[in-house]
Design a protein around this motif. Sequence first.
Motif: not given
Lengths: 533, 87
Positions: A202-217
């Motif tokens: 909705x907002x803060x579109x210039x701010x990066x927002x992602x998920x992170x996946x840790x696959x048997x690290x």
Amino acid sequence: MLPRADDEVSGPIISQVRRFAARAIDARAIDRDAAIPREVLSGLAELGLFGLTLPEAFGGSGCSLATACGVIAELARFDRSVAVTLGLHLGLGTRGLTAFGTRAQHERYLPGLASGACLAAFAATESGAGSDLSTLQTNASDVGAGLRVNGEKIYVTNGGLAGLYTIAVATPGLGGSARGQSLLLIERGDPGLQVAPEEHKLGLRGSSTTGLVFDSMLLPHERVLGEASGGARELGIILSWGRTLMSAGCCGAARAALEKVASHLSTRRQFGRPLAALEVVREQVALLTARVFAMEALVDEVSRESEKALLVRSLAAKVFSSEGAWAIVDGAIQLHGGLGFIEDTGLALLLRDVRVTRIFEGANDVLLAHLGASELLQTSPPPRAALSEATASAALASAAAALASASPEALASPSAAALASASPEALASAAAGAEALAQQVDALQKSLQARFRIGVFRQPRWLHRLGAACVWREAIDAALRRARASGRADEVAQVSLLTQAARAAVSTLSAEPPPRELYDLCLRESLPRPEGR
Amino acid sequence: MRPDPTATVDDRVLYIISQLVPVQPSQIRAEQRLREDLGMDSVGSMELLSMLAEELDLDIGVEDITEVHTVGATIALAKTFLARKAG
């Protein structure tokens, strides 16, 4: 502003930031492109802002949280995405490393983080663990050769930009704890880490927002940050920094909205008169002005607190500033009429950007209940302004009237009239109002203790209400201290005006709410009460 | 499963703790620390005492609270208030 312009350390830095932001930041372009231009990030780096709070020994400036708050508030006046990107780096992103990192961890990471070559992110939230971090599913187990990490994080601010992530994971058995949590340092290039695509927001579109996946690290043991399974305590300290910096951003956004209001009202005419001359308008603007003043006073004060006090007081700062920023930007749009709904004013962007601040870094409803419970657990009272014996409500009214009759320019910038010293009567009256408010909160607390005994901790509705009352008290006390320090007539009047609103709010909060059964009946068809707790 | 009213105080306390943290009663031991081992913060431990007062019908005031740090201390506190109640 936040902190005061005459602050010896912060003042020059904030002036530099203002000049840079005015020249280099285009908020609408950032919103449209959903990205912060590389030149803006490199400009922040050249100013040394990525190392602002990092130790000087590793290339940082070693500045305080208060100075960082001043910088974030200033940036937020120009663009919230930029403020969030830097604020996250300085708070949640690097606070843990700075405070709890080993010498080796500092040497490895801090120089790059201070120069801006590497950005920092922080990941705690999971799909099943939002504000409740005791239910983390992402876990790390000791497999001898290192720590095996599995799980997923969501809504990671700076996720797509960062080179270093501090993540909170469950570490059952680690450090001898049956069910502990730990913080881990994850590098962008670590095998087994996947950065999910950017979220559309909705907002803060210039701010990066992602998920992170840790696959048997498989991580080396040296990546544990701080005490193994001591993450809950460390997390609290990191979050308190993050909340405070986010609160500073809210102050900046609110100040920007207020500036737009003053600019609009001083030129616009309605019904043959300048809008700034209409009483209804003036009352609204005066209240918005008072609220921004209290937000800045509270956030600046909290940012100077000790680590221990910051844990609780940052909650109040976060709730008051995020709710305040939302109300102020909304009020600014209303005062602009139809023009406020048009993107060109910048208010629509401010509104979209500010919305999430009532949710992230602890949803306000959750924080309020926690604040209420913390208030009940407090063994010593919070700091209060020294209070006067004067109680004349007439003086309170006259202080408010002085603000309402001030010139329109006084609402936009400090004029000679606004800078005039407050009378002793006005100061005493403001102090008496704050004291009366504090007594209302005390009375609410005592009545809850008497009524529910220890069972009060199982009364979330009342804990929430007590928390909200405490937020008002904290804000008014901080505003009073700031106004008293300046002695300015306009600021003392703002405290008096806001105290009236606060006392009315706390009266409502103290009243018996409708019975739970009434809500259940309303929701009988649409949302029946679930079984169990 | 919820213990019946004739169950021991220990079992009833362990059951209440299991309602607050995702751990089976059989896995909870007296020496475990509420914060470090069970992930309960100070507010959570007050909620525990609150549930305890409700379950065992104890009259505990907020002012009576001394902070409890372990499962064993919680059980002991419950027994103290039960003894006080019995007169």
